[in-house]
Write a protein that holds these residues in place. Structure first.
Motif, short mmCIF file in Angstrom:
data_model
loop_
_atom_site.label_atom_id
_atom_site.label_comp_id
_atom_site.label_asym_id
_atom_site.label_seq_id
_atom_site.Cartn_x
_atom_site.Cartn_y
_atom_site.Cartn_z
N TYR A 326 50.15 88.67 183.78
CA TYR A 326 50.33 87.32 184.30
C TYR A 326 49.19 86.41 183.85
CZ TYR A 326 52.24 84.01 187.71
OH TYR A 326 52.82 82.94 188.33
N ALA A 327 47.97 86.94 183.88
CA ALA A 327 46.81 86.14 183.48
C ALA A 327 46.91 85.73 182.01
CB ALA A 327 45.53 86.94 183.72
N GLY A 328 47.24 86.69 181.15
CA GLY A 328 47.34 86.37 179.73
C GLY A 328 48.45 85.39 179.41
N PHE A 496 43.30 81.04 169.63
CA PHE A 496 44.62 81.59 169.90
C PHE A 496 44.82 82.96 169.26
CE2 PHE A 496 45.39 77.21 171.12
CZ PHE A 496 46.13 77.38 172.28
N GLY A 497 44.08 83.23 168.20
CA GLY A 497 44.11 84.58 167.64
C GLY A 497 43.50 85.58 168.61
N ILE A 498 42.40 85.20 169.24
CA ILE A 498 41.77 86.08 170.23
C ILE A 498 42.63 86.20 171.48
CG2 ILE A 498 39.78 86.29 171.77
CD1 ILE A 498 38.06 85.16 169.52
N PHE A 499 43.22 85.06 171.91
CA PHE A 499 44.12 85.12 173.06
C PHE A 499 45.30 86.06 172.78
CE2 PHE A 499 42.91 80.46 174.25
CZ PHE A 499 41.66 80.89 174.66
N LEU A 502 44.20 89.72 172.95
CA LEU A 502 44.07 90.16 174.34
C LEU A 502 45.44 90.39 174.97
CD1 LEU A 502 41.18 87.80 175.55
CD2 LEU A 502 41.04 90.26 175.09
N MET A 503 46.39 89.48 174.71
CA MET A 503 47.73 89.63 175.27
C MET A 503 48.39 90.89 174.74
SD MET A 503 49.74 88.25 177.45
CE MET A 503 50.66 89.69 177.96
#
Length: 534
Positions: A326-328, A496-499, A502-503
């Motif tokens: 949910y957080a991601g 957004f690559g790091i996000f 993480l997702m």
């Protein structure tokens, strides 16, 4: 008591026969008939009592009205949260708060602080709802949201608006933690997937519709009307919830007369469940009238224990899984809603007043993701229960349906970031498509993830939602707080690559929970008390 070591030492047969919290008999395999034909029945889980005030015994129209109110609630809360994001361009280009105008990174704080409190406020809302009932908490929080929205409309300084947005977040918190608990309390296990799919569509649509319409309201009618629209929506929702959202916190007493089931082959079987149990209603109970449903307030003792309970859910692996999902997902949607209009407002796009249309991709993705969940979630759960020799339904069966969508959402973040880093005249297509992919995945967190928590930890699901919404608030707050400056310095590809990375990690954690989830529930059964719930 079984610990982790003992749970993982059990044989496959022993695990299959075990019935930890969350494992229920959903399908009753009846004996062979004279014609040698098998006959399955769906068992009503949880088993309803004989009391008409039991939410499981509510009429269909009352259940649907509750679902409508609990779906409208997160729509309005998220609309009030996100509608300001597409007006940042207007705030940044005019001296509304004096000279020099506020920068995008400063304005993003208006969104970040609101998102933070949407989750953090549940540290007190959920314990209060467990003590005094869902209904008073929802009504009081909506009143606070309405008054704080009025404050935002009347405020004359940036600091005043920031404070108003803080309290708007506090007022909106129950939409994420109390509302899904209400939905879980009025529907049976075999109905919850579809009910939560409806809730989730409205939950996500609020942010996206707010992001699209907020800019048009501000540009065409003035920024003040952006806030007064929030006031009107909050006030209308308050009235509707007062009239059509009765109390659902109920201490269920299990009675032999309520051992009901429905034919799996019946047409519209899930809709006829209430009628199948109506004959068990005892005359010793008072009728549940409309006037009785308007009562506000109940009391369940143990206030101090209920305030501590959300922190204890951090011992449960499933809570961490859904929290990270949910957080991601919400963090990605919020940051795209904040950054997207800025990207398409400059060359080569120059969308100007239409920059909020970037969220249309999210709206399409939300509808498609909601449709996917609505059609698949309950069907797959019942299908696996039919194949299981005991007819057991395991919460982990729901996780399978989420994996494809989580993978798609991960790719959506990467697509948005890399297309945003390399603008071209047609690049907006990639931005919109990436947003849609992410929104498709967002549907899985509340509809699949929340159902997983309700079924795995039935008596403490509300406390689990506190942990989930707080984790979501922290990650979404941090991503939103820093993303404006980060994008300015390095461009969208890196953040957004790091996000997306993480997702992807959060999504892959689903696999071990699916494989060993029942063993983990066996090991943690001592931390899930008996009580209200399944």
């Amino acid at each position: 008591m079984t610990g982790f070591k003992q749970a993982f030492a059990l044989s496959k047969v022993e695990v299959g026969n075990a019935t930890p919290p969350g494992t229920v008999t959903l399908i009753e395999h009846l004996e062979w008939t004279a014609l040698q034909q098998g006959h399955d029945k769906i068992r009503l889980v949880p088993q309803p009592s004989a009391d008409p005030a039991d939410p499981l015994n509510f009429s269909n129209w009352r259940k649907l009205s509750i679902l409508a109110c609990m779906s409208l609630l997160p729509f309005v809360v998220n609309f009030t949260s996100s509608s300001i994001s597409s007006a940042f361009i207007l705030y940044a280009s005019t001296p509304i708060f004096g000279l020099p105008p506020k920068t995008f990174s400063e304005l993003s704080h208006l969104l970040a602080v609101n998102i933070l409190m949407l989750g953090a406020s549940n540290l007190w809302w959920v314990p209060l709802a467990n003590c005094f009932g869902r209904r008073p908490v929802i009504l009081v929080s909506l009143l606070l949201l309405t008054l704080a929205s009025m404050w935002a409309g009347l405020g004359k300084s940036f600091d005043s608006l920031l404070a108003a947005r803080f309290f708007m977040g506090c007022g909106g918190g129950p939409a994420d933690a109390v509302a899904p608990d209400v939905v879980g309390e009025v529907f049976f296990v075999h109905q919850r997937g579809r009910a939560m799919a409806v809730y989730t569509v409205f939950l996500a649509m609020g942010s996206l519709v707010g992001a699209v319409s907020g800019g048009y309201i501000a540009f065409n009618h003035g920024i003040a009307w952006l806030h007064w629209t929030n006031v009107i929506l909050s006030a209308v929702t308050l009235v509707l919830c007062f009239l059509f959202a009765p109390e659902t916190l109920y201490n269920r007493v299990f009675e032999p007369t309520s051992n009901a089931s429905i034919d799996d082959g019946e047409k519209n079987g899930s809709e006829t469940t209430k009628e199948n149990t109506a004959s068990t209603v005892s005359t010793s109970y008072r009728p549940y009238t409309f006037l009785r449903s308007l009562k506000i307030g109940t009391y369940h003792p143990g206030v101090a224990r209920k305030f501590i309970a959300p922190y204890l859910t951090l011992r449960l692996p499933g809570v961490w899984l859904v929290s990270l999902w949910y957080a991601g997902l919400v963090g990605g949607v919020v940051t795209i809603s904040s950054v997207g209009p800025q990207l398409v407002a400059v060359p080569p796009y120059l969308w100007g007043n239409d920059s909020s249309l970037i969220s249309l991709g999210g709206i399409v993705g939300t509808f498609l993701g909601g449709l996917y969940t609505y059609l698949v979630a309950d069907w797959y759960t019942k299908r696996l229960a039919k194949k299981e020799r005991h007819g057991f339904s395991e919460p982990e069966s729901r996780l399978v349906t989420a994996l494809p969508a989580l993978f798609l959402s991960t790719m959506g973040m990467l697509v948005f970031g890399f297309v945003g880093q390399n603008p071209s005249p047609k690049g907006w297509v990639g931005l919109v498509f990436g947003f849609g992919m992410l929104a498709f995945g967002l549907m899985q967190a509340p509809s699949v993830g929340f159902n997983y928590l309700i079924e795995s930890y039935p008596s403490i699901s509300g406390d689990c939602f506190v942990a989930v919404t707080c984790a979501r608030a922290i990650i979404a707050f941090s991503w939103t707080f820093f993303v404006g400056t980060w994008v300015t310095k390095t461009g969208p590809a890196e953040p957004f690559g790091i996000f997306g990375m993480l997702m992807g990690i959060f999504a892959l954690l689903t696999i071990p929970i699916y494989i060993w989830g029942k063993r983990l529930r066996i090991a943690t059964a001592k931390w899930v008390p008996d009580g209200v719930g399944m």
